[in-house]
Design a protein around this motif. Structure first.
Motif, PDB file in Angstrom:
ATOM      1  N   LEU A  10      -6.703  -7.588  -2.953  1.00 16.49           N
ATOM      2  CA  LEU A  10      -5.468  -7.130  -3.601  1.00 16.49           C
ATOM      3  C   LEU A  10      -4.330  -8.125  -3.380  1.00 16.49           C
ATOM      4  CD1 LEU A  10      -5.561  -3.305  -2.734  1.00 16.49           C
ATOM      5  CD2 LEU A  10      -5.849  -4.348  -4.994  1.00 16.49           C
ATOM      6  N   LEU A  11      -4.230  -8.668  -2.168  1.00 21.70           N
ATOM      7  CA  LEU A  11      -3.183  -9.653  -1.881  1.00 21.70           C
ATOM      8  C   LEU A  11      -3.363 -10.923  -2.705  1.00 21.70           C
ATOM      9  CD1 LEU A  11      -2.926  -9.336   2.022  1.00 21.70           C
ATOM     10  CD2 LEU A  11      -1.243  -8.554   0.344  1.00 21.70           C
ATOM     11  N   LEU A  12      -4.592 -11.428  -2.757  1.00 22.03           N
ATOM     12  CA  LEU A  12      -4.868 -12.645  -3.518  1.00 22.03           C
ATOM     13  C   LEU A  12      -4.675 -12.421  -5.015  1.00 22.03           C
ATOM     14  CD1 LEU A  12      -8.006 -13.914  -1.563  1.00 22.03           C
ATOM     15  CD2 LEU A  12      -5.770 -15.036  -1.668  1.00 22.03           C
ATOM     16  N   SER A  13      -5.068 -11.229  -5.480  1.00 19.68           N
ATOM     17  CA  SER A  13      -4.887 -10.909  -6.900  1.00 19.68           C
ATOM     18  C   SER A  13      -3.410 -10.840  -7.254  1.00 19.68           C
ATOM     19  CB  SER A  13      -5.562  -9.570  -7.229  1.00 19.68           C
ATOM     20  OG  SER A  13      -6.953  -9.630  -7.003  1.00 19.68           O
ATOM     21  N   ILE A  72      -0.335  -0.771  -6.660  1.00 18.55           N
ATOM     22  CA  ILE A  72       0.824  -0.463  -7.503  1.00 18.55           C
ATOM     23  C   ILE A  72       1.629  -1.730  -7.793  1.00 18.55           C
ATOM     24  CG2 ILE A  72       3.003   0.816  -7.610  1.00 18.55           C
ATOM     25  CD1 ILE A  72       1.686   3.040  -6.023  1.00 18.55           C
ATOM     26  N   TYR A  73       1.718  -2.627  -6.804  1.00 11.07           N
ATOM     27  CA  TYR A  73       2.391  -3.901  -7.044  1.00 11.07           C
ATOM     28  C   TYR A  73       1.738  -4.641  -8.222  1.00 11.07           C
ATOM     29  CZ  TYR A  73       5.415  -4.197  -2.862  1.00 11.07           C
ATOM     30  OH  TYR A  73       6.393  -4.015  -1.920  1.00 11.07           O
ATOM     31  N   ILE A  74       0.413  -4.658  -8.237  1.00  9.40           N
ATOM     32  CA  ILE A  74      -0.309  -5.344  -9.318  1.00  9.40           C
ATOM     33  C   ILE A  74       0.027  -4.717 -10.658  1.00  9.40           C
ATOM     34  CG2 ILE A  74      -2.618  -5.709 -10.294  1.00  9.40           C
ATOM     35  CD1 ILE A  74      -3.598  -6.217  -7.436  1.00  9.40           C
ATOM     36  N   ILE A  97       7.136  -1.121  -8.790  1.00 11.17           N
ATOM     37  CA  ILE A  97       7.339  -1.773  -7.492  1.00 11.17           C
ATOM     38  C   ILE A  97       8.078  -0.836  -6.536  1.00 11.17           C
ATOM     39  CG2 ILE A  97       8.482  -3.672  -6.293  1.00 11.17           C
ATOM     40  CD1 ILE A  97       6.145  -4.659  -7.922  1.00 11.17           C
ATOM     41  N   VAL A  98       9.138  -0.219  -7.020  1.00 10.53           N
ATOM     42  CA  VAL A  98       9.949   0.656  -6.173  1.00 10.53           C
ATOM     43  C   VAL A  98       9.191   1.927  -5.797  1.00 10.53           C
ATOM     44  CG1 VAL A  98      12.059   2.039  -6.099  1.00 10.53           C
ATOM     45  CG2 VAL A  98      12.130  -0.276  -7.022  1.00 10.53           C
ATOM     46  N   VAL A  99       8.425   2.481  -6.732  1.00 10.89           N
ATOM     47  CA  VAL A  99       7.598   3.656  -6.409  1.00 10.89           C
ATOM     48  C   VAL A  99       6.591   3.306  -5.319  1.00 10.89           C
ATOM     49  CG1 VAL A  99       5.755   5.153  -7.288  1.00 10.89           C
ATOM     50  CG2 VAL A  99       7.877   4.902  -8.575  1.00 10.89           C
ATOM     51  N   GLY A 100       5.970   2.127  -5.433  1.00 11.76           N
ATOM     52  CA  GLY A 100       5.031   1.690  -4.399  1.00 11.76           C
ATOM     53  C   GLY A 100       5.703   1.576  -3.047  1.00 11.76           C
ATOM     54  N   ASN A 101       6.902   0.988  -3.019  1.00 14.09           N
ATOM     55  CA  ASN A 101       7.645   0.874  -1.759  1.00 14.09           C
ATOM     56  C   ASN A 101       7.982   2.239  -1.184  1.00 14.09           C
ATOM     57  OD1 ASN A 101       7.637  -1.916  -1.763  1.00 14.09           O
ATOM     58  ND2 ASN A 101       9.627  -2.097  -2.750  1.00 14.09           N
ATOM     59  N   CYS A 130       3.336  -5.606 -15.869  1.00 16.18           N
ATOM     60  CA  CYS A 130       4.196  -5.043 -16.903  1.00 16.18           C
ATOM     61  C   CYS A 130       5.085  -6.126 -17.510  1.00 16.18           C
ATOM     62  CB  CYS A 130       5.097  -3.955 -16.327  1.00 16.18           C
ATOM     63  SG  CYS A 130       4.240  -2.447 -15.831  1.00 16.18           S
ATOM     64  N   PRO A 131       5.477  -5.980 -18.770  1.00 19.47           N
ATOM     65  CA  PRO A 131       6.445  -6.919 -19.339  1.00 19.47           C
ATOM     66  C   PRO A 131       7.788  -6.741 -18.666  1.00 19.47           C
ATOM     67  CG  PRO A 131       6.079  -5.074 -20.835  1.00 19.47           C
ATOM     68  CD  PRO A 131       5.058  -4.944 -19.735  1.00 19.47           C
TER      69      PRO A 131
END
Length: 208
Positions: free
Chosen positions: A8-11, A192-194, A146-150, A199-200
């Motif tokens: 996931l980090l590398l992706s 979730i970051y991915i 991003i914010v939801v993931g955080n 997203c555009p």
């Protein structure tokens, strides 16, 4: 689970680099974020040292505070973000000078403090989006994801880490079992970051 984490980090890092010209400058911060985490994980796995996680925590906190600073353009909260980081960094420095042995071992107090600030910033941003009168395509909104993931990760993980140090001393077996919750939250965060990075870019002006 470790291999999934690395994947996931590398992706995520690959997506940032490939889509660099299509991402806003706030999302460019995720390149050094990913690199810092990957280097920390790799070196720590090779050398079995823990203090690198504390250093990485301070770097991550700085990068994510900068992310929210850029995100809150024109918002009155913006001026307090660096105050929060300075408070975090001052506490981080003073605490580990006072307890140097804890710097070289497991002590999540710096993570908990960081998590509280990031949870508050995330809640504030999402409430602002909810209150805006603009019609926003949330499911295609990078910063929303991003914010939801955080919010999910730092609120849940900070809650557990808040009593993890004591639990580890009192009941190590239970601590190990419950720590899987944090690992799952970690995988969820980078998944979730991915989604967000794919997203555009849809910059949104927050309400005054």
């Amino acid at each position: 689970m470790k291999y999934i984490y690395y994947a996931l980090l590398l992706s995520g890092l690959a997506i940032v680099l490939i889509r660099w010209r299509h991402l806003g400058r706030s999302l460019h911060l995720f390149a050094p974020l990913y690199i810092s985490i990957l280097l920390t994980e790799f070196v720590s796995d090779m050398t079995h040292t823990y203090f690198l996680y504390h250093i990485n925590q301070a770097i991550d906190c700085g990068l994510l505070c900068l992310y929210y600073y850029l995100l809150f353009e024109g918002d009155p909260l913006r001026k307090y973000i660096w105050s929060a980081y300075l408070l975090y960094f001052g506490f981080f420095t003073a605490y580990f000078i006072r307890y140097p042995a804890n710097f070289f071992g497991f002590d999540p107090i710096d993570f908990v403090m960081m998590g509280v600030f990031l949870t508050l910033f995330s809640l504030y941003y999402l409430i602002g989006l909810y209150r805006t009168e603009e019609q926003l395509p949330f499911l295609r909104h990078s910063h929303f994801w991003i914010v939801v993931g955080n919010l999910l990760f730092y609120s849940g993980a900070s809650f557990f880490m808040g009593f993890a140090f004591t639990l580890m001393k009192l009941n190590r077996t239970l601590y190990i079992e419950l720590s899987y919750i944090v690992q799952v939250l970690n995988l969820l965060l980078y998944s979730i970051y991915i989604k967000g990075l794919l997203c555009p870019p849809l910059p949104v002006k927050r309400p005054d």
